[in-house]
Design a protein around this motif. Structure first.
Motif: not given
Length: 193
Positions: A40-45, A96-98, A118-123
């Protein structure tokens, strides 16, 4: 009575070993806690938020036909030698982050991918079989449920790693607005919990 107790014990052992009903019920709490404590902490990075907001803006005018075309292109590239669309996504800062976050998890996270509104891949940390997740429960029950939503899917055996895992999907909110802007799906090694 002993036969009944032995049968019940066998069912629990079988369910635990093969992802049956007992395990299916017991994994949701531990996975949810793992995500709250470790993800959860890194989802707002800023890397996450910026990538999603930029793609949401770029894809604002896409029709369903456009989405279907992009998804078909991605699926074709999965099997092709040339992968310009996939390479672009895998080479971006969010991917790269993920990948780094997956490596830091020491095997607990088996995959990670972020989707837009829209449910499309971002990373993503690894190539997914498709580009559009919007027709799947992982996106519908996380982003579709709104800010703060967490959806833990069933336990399945990963044939490539021979481990039991579950996908957990979490709505990602923009800290500036509090609104859900996308979602992340993580594969979690259930045996490591």
């Amino acid at each position: 009575m002993r036969l009944l107790a032995a049968s019940a014990l066998s069912a629990v052992i079988w369910a635990s070993a093969f992802g049956g009903p007992a395990l299916a019920q017991d994994h949701v709490g531990p996975i949810t806690e793992y995500v709250k404590a470790n993800v959860a902490t890194w989802l707002s990075d800023p890397v996450v938020i910026t990538a999603i907001n930029e793609q949401n803006a770029a894809h604002a005018g896409l029709s369903q036909a456009d989405i279907d075309t992009l998804d078909k292109q991605w699926r074709a590239e999965v099997e092709a030698g040339s992968k310009p669309m996939i390479d672009k996504v895998l080479g971006n800062a969010l991917s790269k982050f993920l990948s780094a976050k997956q490596a830091e998890a020491g095997g607990m996270i088996t995959e990670a991918f972020v989707m837009d509104n829209k449910g499309l891949n971002v990373g993503q940390s690894d190539v997914t079989s498709d580009y559009w997740q919007g027709d799947e429960a992982k996106w519908q029950k996380s982003f579709g449920a709104g800010a703060g939503a967490i959806f833990v899917d069933d336990v399945e055996k990963d044939e490539s790693t021979q481990t039991l895992q579950s996908q957990v999907s979490v709505a990602i909110s923009d800290p500036a607005t509090g609104q859900a802007i996308g979602a992340i799906t993580l594969g979690i090694d259930v045996e490591g919990l």
